[in-house]
Design an enzyme around this catalytic site. Structure first.
Site, mmCIF file in Angstrom:
data_model
loop_
_atom_site.group_PDB
_atom_site.id
_atom_site.type_symbol
_atom_site.label_atom_id
_atom_site.label_comp_id
_atom_site.label_asym_id
_atom_site.label_seq_id
_atom_site.Cartn_x
_atom_site.Cartn_y
_atom_site.Cartn_z
ATOM 1 N N ASP A 75 11.857 33.935 -1.038
ATOM 2 C CA ASP A 75 12.849 32.914 -0.705
ATOM 3 C C ASP A 75 12.420 31.584 -1.319
ATOM 4 O OD1 ASP A 75 14.684 31.217 0.455
ATOM 5 O OD2 ASP A 75 14.320 31.883 2.521
ATOM 6 N N GLU B 18 15.829 35.020 -3.063
ATOM 7 C CA GLU B 18 16.725 34.331 -2.120
ATOM 8 C C GLU B 18 16.847 32.846 -2.427
ATOM 9 O OE1 GLU B 18 15.912 35.381 1.938
ATOM 10 O OE2 GLU B 18 16.654 33.475 2.734
ATOM 11 N N GLU C 207 22.788 31.555 3.730
ATOM 12 C CA GLU C 207 22.460 30.891 5.000
ATOM 13 C C GLU C 207 23.028 29.482 5.066
ATOM 14 O OE1 GLU C 207 18.126 31.147 3.984
ATOM 15 O OE2 GLU C 207 18.061 29.242 5.037
ATOM 16 N N HIS D 90 21.048 35.858 7.868
ATOM 17 C CA HIS D 90 19.935 34.933 8.026
ATOM 18 C C HIS D 90 19.684 34.721 9.509
ATOM 19 C CE1 HIS D 90 18.233 30.774 8.387
ATOM 20 N NE2 HIS D 90 17.432 31.278 7.473
HETATM 21 MG MG LIG Z 1 16.219 31.624 3.420
#
Ligand SMILES: [Mg+2]
Length: 366
Positions: free
Chosen positions: A192, A218, A244, A294
């Site tokens: 991420d 991500e 998210e 998320h």
């Molecule tokens: Mg994230």
């Protein structure tokens, strides 16, 4: 049944270990805004809206939404969603108004489950299967050896996947990816970037990630750059995950139409609650896209996420915080257990959570 009160409870939990993410940013506390809806039937619903600024969620819930809801039937959930989000001329299309509405919506589903005497996932048509597959979401920025050791400990605990937070340059990222890959064998490794890169750097780093069999890449880019995400998805062999920071089914429709994601990540506490997350999952089905919501929040948000996921064939991988966060498992009526890489669903009526004073009291923000 009538709603008699709508209020918020805010907490802030200081962290022993700061959570470092991309661009040298770091968190040293985690906050939450719980939404509490009372009824004249003695049933109380609990929800959570992720701000991230909980004082804004509090203000919107108590000043804007409470007057719309008090005196109304809490079971008219779809109608209340419309009145909070789409009925006014001046619509709050994305951001904290949606987070606040998400918290209210989750609390209304909790009431509905308690009223009908079933867990929320049953009301949504689940379960699709008896349990969910969690991945360990932690591994914030530290030195490579420490991150690798921690990653290994999660795999040893039975997690089939781990997620890390990088985004501080190609060489520094690669040192950590290599160490973690080496430590976890063939377990899934999600990476991420928390929106840390521009397009050229995201492409260079993405090519490096391909070499380490990374499961998904991500939020490499700002959520505003949907075309950039779509371009990375075309150019790279590593799957792209994002969502998210997106809101409502209309926001996700734009992501899907642009072919921007392999893994869509609606946050139930931000995207519009359980009502909207369920629709986003259905929309993902029509684009043959996986939904992996998320979820980096308290036990209330975790429960809401689990109920949504258990009722959708589009969902895979539950984001799970493995760090013994004080307001996580202790908020469940029956704390979830993880065995054989699976987590059990809450079986109590509603969400299966409570706001015990002995758990949240010390963290309350006045
Ligand atoms: Mg994230």
């Amino acid at each position: 049944m009538e709603i008699t009160d709508v209020r918020t409870e805010r907490i802030e939990v200081p962290l022993d270990r700061p959570l470092g993410v991309s661009r040298d940013r770091s968190l040293d506390a985690r906050g939450a805004a719980f939404v509490v809806v009372e009824t004249d039937a003695g049933i109380t619903g609990i929800g959570e809206g992720v701000g991230p600024e909980s004082y804004i969620v509090e203000r919107i819930v108590e000043e804007k939404y409470a007057p719309l809801l008090i005196g109304e039937d809490p079971l008219d959930i779809e109608r209340h969603w419309q009145s909070m989000v789409t009925d006014t001329v001046y619509q709050d299309r994305k951001g904290q108004g949606l987070s606040a509405a998400s918290g209210v919506d989750i609390a209304l589903w909790d009431i509905a489950g308690k009223h009908h005497g079933v867990p929320v996932y049953r009301l949504l048509g689940g379960p699709m299967e008896g349990s969910l597959k969690p991945y360990a979401s932690d591994l914030f920025w530290q030195d490579p050896e420490t991150m690798a050791e921690r990653a290994r400990s999660y795999v040893d605990r039975g997690f089939a996947g781990v997620k890390t937070h990088l985004g501080r340059g190609l060489d520094a990222d690669e040192a950590r990816v290599a160490a973690m890959r080496d430590a976890i064998g063939d377990a899934a490794l999600m990476v991420d970037m928390n929106c840390g890169y521009d397009r050229p750097e995201a492409r260079r780093v993405g090519r490096m990630l391909e070499e380490y069999d990374v499961y998904w890449y991500e939020e490499p880019l700002t959520p505003y750059d949907v075309d950039g995400l779509a371009a990375l998805r075309r150019e790279l062999d590593v799957p792209i995950a994002s969502g998210e920071n997106e809101y409502t089914k209309w926001g996700f429709h734009d992501l899907f139409e642009a072919d921007a994601v392999d893994y869509a990540m609606p946050d139930v506490m931000r995207c519009g609650g359980i009502t909207e997350a369920k629709k986003i999952c259905a929309l993902a089905e029509t684009y043959n896209t996986v939904c992996s919501p998320h979820c980096f929040t308290t036990g209330v948000g975790l429960a809401a996420t689990m109920h949504v996921m258990a009722a959708s064939p589009a969902c895979e991988w539950l984001e799970f915080d493995p760090t013994d966060f004080e307001v996580y498992e202790p908020l469940f009526e029956t704390p979830p257990t993880i065995a054989d890489g699976r987590i059990d669903l809450p079986e109590e009526p509603g969400l299966g959570v409570n706001l015990d004073e002995d758990v949240i009291g010390e963290f309350r923000v006045a």
